[in-house]
Structure formats: C-alpha cells, structure tokens
Design a protein around this motif. Sequence first.
Motif, PDB file in Angstrom:
ATOM      1  N   GLU A 120     -13.714  -7.614  -2.225  1.00 56.78           N
ATOM      2  CA  GLU A 120     -12.778  -7.659  -3.191  1.00 56.78           C
ATOM      3  C   GLU A 120     -12.447  -9.162  -3.616  1.00 56.78           C
ATOM      4  O   GLU A 120     -12.487  -9.618  -4.703  1.00 56.78           O
ATOM      5  CB  GLU A 120     -11.198  -7.119  -2.715  1.00 56.78           C
ATOM      6  CG  GLU A 120     -11.529  -5.473  -2.357  1.00 56.78           C
ATOM      7  CD  GLU A 120     -10.349  -4.969  -2.086  1.00 56.78           C
ATOM      8  OE1 GLU A 120     -10.151  -3.730  -2.335  1.00 56.78           O
ATOM      9  OE2 GLU A 120      -9.390  -5.390  -1.370  1.00 56.78           O
ATOM     10  N   GLU A 121     -12.751 -10.109  -2.571  1.00 56.19           N
ATOM     11  CA  GLU A 121     -12.397 -11.512  -2.823  1.00 56.19           C
ATOM     12  C   GLU A 121     -13.569 -12.007  -3.519  1.00 56.19           C
ATOM     13  O   GLU A 121     -13.645 -12.875  -4.623  1.00 56.19           O
ATOM     14  CB  GLU A 121     -12.272 -12.190  -1.682  1.00 56.19           C
ATOM     15  CG  GLU A 121     -11.116 -11.958  -0.596  1.00 56.19           C
ATOM     16  CD  GLU A 121      -9.780 -11.935  -1.223  1.00 56.19           C
ATOM     17  OE1 GLU A 121      -9.512 -12.087  -2.596  1.00 56.19           O
ATOM     18  OE2 GLU A 121      -8.507 -11.906  -0.496  1.00 56.19           O
ATOM     19  N   LEU A 122     -15.110 -11.525  -3.251  1.00 58.71           N
ATOM     20  CA  LEU A 122     -16.128 -11.906  -3.883  1.00 58.71           C
ATOM     21  C   LEU A 122     -15.928 -11.372  -5.334  1.00 58.71           C
ATOM     22  O   LEU A 122     -16.608 -11.848  -6.308  1.00 58.71           O
ATOM     23  CB  LEU A 122     -17.259 -11.638  -3.075  1.00 58.71           C
ATOM     24  CG  LEU A 122     -17.377 -12.283  -1.825  1.00 58.71           C
ATOM     25  CD1 LEU A 122     -18.960 -11.824  -1.072  1.00 58.71           C
ATOM     26  CD2 LEU A 122     -17.736 -13.868  -1.985  1.00 58.71           C
ATOM     27  N   ILE A 173      -0.633 -16.362   3.285  1.00 55.39           N
ATOM     28  CA  ILE A 173      -1.480 -16.877   1.942  1.00 55.39           C
ATOM     29  C   ILE A 173      -1.711 -15.810   1.008  1.00 55.39           C
ATOM     30  O   ILE A 173      -1.649 -15.924  -0.237  1.00 55.39           O
ATOM     31  CB  ILE A 173      -2.739 -17.633   2.577  1.00 55.39           C
ATOM     32  CG1 ILE A 173      -2.754 -18.648   3.559  1.00 55.39           C
ATOM     33  CG2 ILE A 173      -3.600 -17.880   1.323  1.00 55.39           C
ATOM     34  CD1 ILE A 173      -3.813 -19.183   4.144  1.00 55.39           C
ATOM     35  N   GLU A 174      -2.361 -14.794   1.314  1.00 58.09           N
ATOM     36  CA  GLU A 174      -2.267 -13.476   0.617  1.00 58.09           C
ATOM     37  C   GLU A 174      -0.805 -13.178   0.020  1.00 58.09           C
ATOM     38  O   GLU A 174      -1.153 -12.829  -1.494  1.00 58.09           O
ATOM     39  CB  GLU A 174      -2.671 -12.202   1.220  1.00 58.09           C
ATOM     40  CG  GLU A 174      -4.117 -12.579   1.844  1.00 58.09           C
ATOM     41  CD  GLU A 174      -5.212 -12.348   0.995  1.00 58.09           C
ATOM     42  OE1 GLU A 174      -5.136 -11.987   0.020  1.00 58.09           O
ATOM     43  OE2 GLU A 174      -6.378 -12.759   1.425  1.00 58.09           O
ATOM     44  N   ALA A 175       0.300 -13.239   0.601  1.00 59.16           N
ATOM     45  CA  ALA A 175       1.384 -12.837   0.039  1.00 59.16           C
ATOM     46  C   ALA A 175       1.761 -13.875  -1.151  1.00 59.16           C
ATOM     47  O   ALA A 175       2.166 -13.326  -2.242  1.00 59.16           O
ATOM     48  CB  ALA A 175       2.320 -12.643   1.099  1.00 59.16           C
ATOM     49  N   SER A 202      -4.351  -5.401  -4.623  1.00 64.17           N
ATOM     50  CA  SER A 202      -5.287  -5.881  -3.571  1.00 64.17           C
ATOM     51  C   SER A 202      -4.676  -7.067  -2.726  1.00 64.17           C
ATOM     52  O   SER A 202      -5.021  -6.953  -1.426  1.00 64.17           O
ATOM     53  CB  SER A 202      -6.919  -6.151  -3.965  1.00 64.17           C
ATOM     54  OG  SER A 202      -6.573  -7.055  -5.052  1.00 64.17           O
ATOM     55  N   GLU A 203      -3.986  -8.073  -3.320  1.00 60.41           N
ATOM     56  CA  GLU A 203      -3.401  -9.239  -2.719  1.00 60.41           C
ATOM     57  C   GLU A 203      -2.388  -8.621  -1.600  1.00 60.41           C
ATOM     58  O   GLU A 203      -2.176  -9.117  -0.324  1.00 60.41           O
ATOM     59  CB  GLU A 203      -3.115 -10.133  -3.426  1.00 60.41           C
ATOM     60  CG  GLU A 203      -4.168 -10.763  -4.185  1.00 60.41           C
ATOM     61  CD  GLU A 203      -5.493 -11.214  -3.726  1.00 60.41           C
ATOM     62  OE1 GLU A 203      -5.647 -11.142  -2.721  1.00 60.41           O
ATOM     63  OE2 GLU A 203      -6.732 -11.516  -4.401  1.00 60.41           O
ATOM     64  N   ALA A 204      -1.455  -7.654  -2.270  1.00 62.46           N
ATOM     65  CA  ALA A 204      -0.416  -7.220  -1.568  1.00 62.46           C
ATOM     66  C   ALA A 204      -1.060  -6.306  -0.201  1.00 62.46           C
ATOM     67  O   ALA A 204      -0.471  -6.405   0.762  1.00 62.46           O
ATOM     68  CB  ALA A 204       0.388  -6.282  -2.490  1.00 62.46           C
ATOM     69  N   ARG A 205      -2.070  -5.615  -0.496  1.00 68.71           N
ATOM     70  CA  ARG A 205      -2.622  -4.931   0.715  1.00 68.71           C
ATOM     71  C   ARG A 205      -3.338  -5.915   1.630  1.00 68.71           C
ATOM     72  O   ARG A 205      -3.244  -5.896   2.987  1.00 68.71           O
ATOM     73  CB  ARG A 205      -3.695  -3.942   0.168  1.00 68.71           C
ATOM     74  CG  ARG A 205      -4.528  -3.139   1.245  1.00 68.71           C
ATOM     75  CD  ARG A 205      -5.178  -1.970   0.730  1.00 68.71           C
ATOM     76  NE  ARG A 205      -5.712  -2.231  -0.428  1.00 68.71           N
ATOM     77  CZ  ARG A 205      -6.706  -2.684  -0.790  1.00 68.71           C
ATOM     78  NH1 ARG A 205      -7.365  -3.560   0.186  1.00 68.71           N
ATOM     79  NH2 ARG A 205      -7.256  -2.972  -2.203  1.00 68.71           N
ATOM     80  N   HIS A 206      -3.922  -6.972   1.121  1.00 70.71           N
ATOM     81  CA  HIS A 206      -4.490  -7.851   2.147  1.00 70.71           C
ATOM     82  C   HIS A 206      -3.469  -8.421   3.188  1.00 70.71           C
ATOM     83  O   HIS A 206      -3.618  -8.735   4.252  1.00 70.71           O
ATOM     84  CB  HIS A 206      -5.355  -9.058   1.441  1.00 70.71           C
ATOM     85  CG  HIS A 206      -6.278  -8.579   0.605  1.00 70.71           C
ATOM     86  ND1 HIS A 206      -6.967  -9.392  -0.445  1.00 70.71           N
ATOM     87  CD2 HIS A 206      -7.037  -7.313   0.326  1.00 70.71           C
ATOM     88  CE1 HIS A 206      -7.886  -8.925  -0.634  1.00 70.71           C
ATOM     89  NE2 HIS A 206      -8.122  -7.622  -0.319  1.00 70.71           N
ATOM     90  N   TYR A 207      -2.443  -8.827   2.428  1.00 75.18           N
ATOM     91  CA  TYR A 207      -1.390  -9.453   3.328  1.00 75.18           C
ATOM     92  C   TYR A 207      -0.587  -8.413   4.508  1.00 75.18           C
ATOM     93  O   TYR A 207      -0.619  -8.591   5.563  1.00 75.18           O
ATOM     94  CB  TYR A 207      -0.051  -9.841   2.377  1.00 75.18           C
ATOM     95  CG  TYR A 207       1.247  -9.322   2.644  1.00 75.18           C
ATOM     96  CD1 TYR A 207       2.048  -9.763   3.665  1.00 75.18           C
ATOM     97  CD2 TYR A 207       1.757  -8.350   1.824  1.00 75.18           C
ATOM     98  CE1 TYR A 207       3.324  -9.053   4.049  1.00 75.18           C
ATOM     99  CE2 TYR A 207       2.941  -7.865   1.643  1.00 75.18           C
ATOM    100  CZ  TYR A 207       3.772  -8.152   2.940  1.00 75.18           C
ATOM    101  OH  TYR A 207       4.881  -7.543   3.276  1.00 75.18           O
TER     102      TYR A 207
HETATM  103 FE   LIG Z   1      -6.801 -11.303  -1.050  1.00 74.63          FE
END
Ligand SMILES: [Fe+2]
Length: 252
Positions: A120-122, A173-175, A202-207
């Motif tokens: 996802e980040e890429l 960092i993600e949050a 996606s960023e909320a899930r990453h955190y």
């Molecule tokens: Fe992320």
Amino acid sequence: MDYPQILAPVLTFLQCPTPQAWIDKARDPQHLPLLLTDHLVCELKAAQTAMLLVRKYVADKEGADALLAWLHPYEAFAFRAGPEPDFIALQKQIGKSVMPQTDDPWGRKLIDSMVLLIKEELHHFWQVREIMQAREIPYVKITASRYAKGMLSKVRTHEPLTLIDKLICGAYIEARSCERFAALAPHQDEELKKFYLSLLRSEARHYQDYLALAQQVSEEDITPRVKLFGEVEAELISTPDEEFRFHSGVPV
Ligand SMILES: [Fe+2]
Ligand SMILES: [Fe+2]
C-alpha cells in the motif's frame, strides 16, 4: 465512505490535534511542492520500516532478500539520486516475488500485515509521484524532519522492548499521517482532496495493525508505553519547529 468513523479512533489515540498554524502554512500553495516531496519520501520510509521489521524479526533469508530487492529501485531513486525507474512496471511486479515464511503465529501476523502495508505504501508513493509529475514538480532530495528521530530516541535498547517500542512509534506515525491528511483535505483542489481522503482508510488500519502487533509481542500491558510515546509525539507536534515538513511541529 464514512470519514468521521475512520477518524474517530485516530483522534482519540493522538494526544493533540494538528496545530492551526501548521495547517495555515501547509494550505499555502507555495509550500505544496515541499509537502508533496516530503509526503513521497514518507511513503517510502513507511515501506522501508515495515521491510526492516520483517527482515530483522522473521528469520527467513530468502524471503527477506526478496523484500530488500523489492524496495531497492525506489530507494535508489529517492535516497541516492538514481535514475527514475518505471514505477508502473514495478507496481505490476509487486506480489510476484517470494514472500518471507515462518511457522511462528506472531511472525506470520507480522509478515501478513507488513507485506500488505509495504504494497500500500509503495502504491501511495507512486500516486504522489504521479501527482508531482502532472504538476511539474521535480523530485529534489530534502532533509528529514525531527519527528521520527525524536520518537525513536525514546526506544528502549534491549529486546523485546525495542521491538515493542518501535511498533508503538509506527502506530503514532501512521495515526498522525491519517489525521494530517484529513486536516489538509478541505483546503486542497478537488484532485488532491480526493487523494488525501483516499489515504485515510489504509493509514488508520496501519496504525491499528502496529498497535495490535505491539500488544501481541508484549507480555505486559503496553498502555504505559503508548501513553509515553503519545506524550513525546504530541510534544513534537505542538512545539515550535524550524523545519517545515509533513510531520513538523508549529512553524516558526
Ligand atoms: Fe501507512
Ligand atoms: Fe501511505
């Protein structure tokens, strides 16, 4: 998509909102090239952090090497001023390489969430790069903000505490990224607004993935460590910061 619902746990987790002064500076179109450039690098660093965690904590040399090779062209471009690779072709290769294997259930969970995160980040990296190209913003190397360094300086130096703390830092960092995309979105043109909002889920899930991994690896309740890193993070966000970046503090 229900943005308030995605954001609610993020806002509870973070100990302070983004200061208005940062939003005011960030919404000024003259700072957009800098902000997009830093955002681009942050996406790659997020992928790199996840890759390094798998390499360090899952002992499968072949799979770990495949992860390293996966990120290599991106790193060569962003950090070593190498030629711009064909990111579309690279995107298509993703997932075809050998992925690390393990019999350990926690290791399995680490691999699964981190490999998805790297993908996802890429993808985000490529999306930012595309936006920069369309707006004729050249990629120029910039220095990193104090943010990640500031948090990582509090990471304990013996295992498994190092791992637990690093995972908690990852969660913050993600949050914060998620919260900042939401704060920036209303002030952007339609294309950027849509893009920033598309990143929230996606960023909320990453955190949440980072936080769950931290609790799973720890024998003790991680709440006190989460609180401590929350305080450090809020301090970095709410105090004056000389350098303006995606995760910087109050602009001076
Ligand atoms: Fe992320
Ligand atoms: Fe991302």
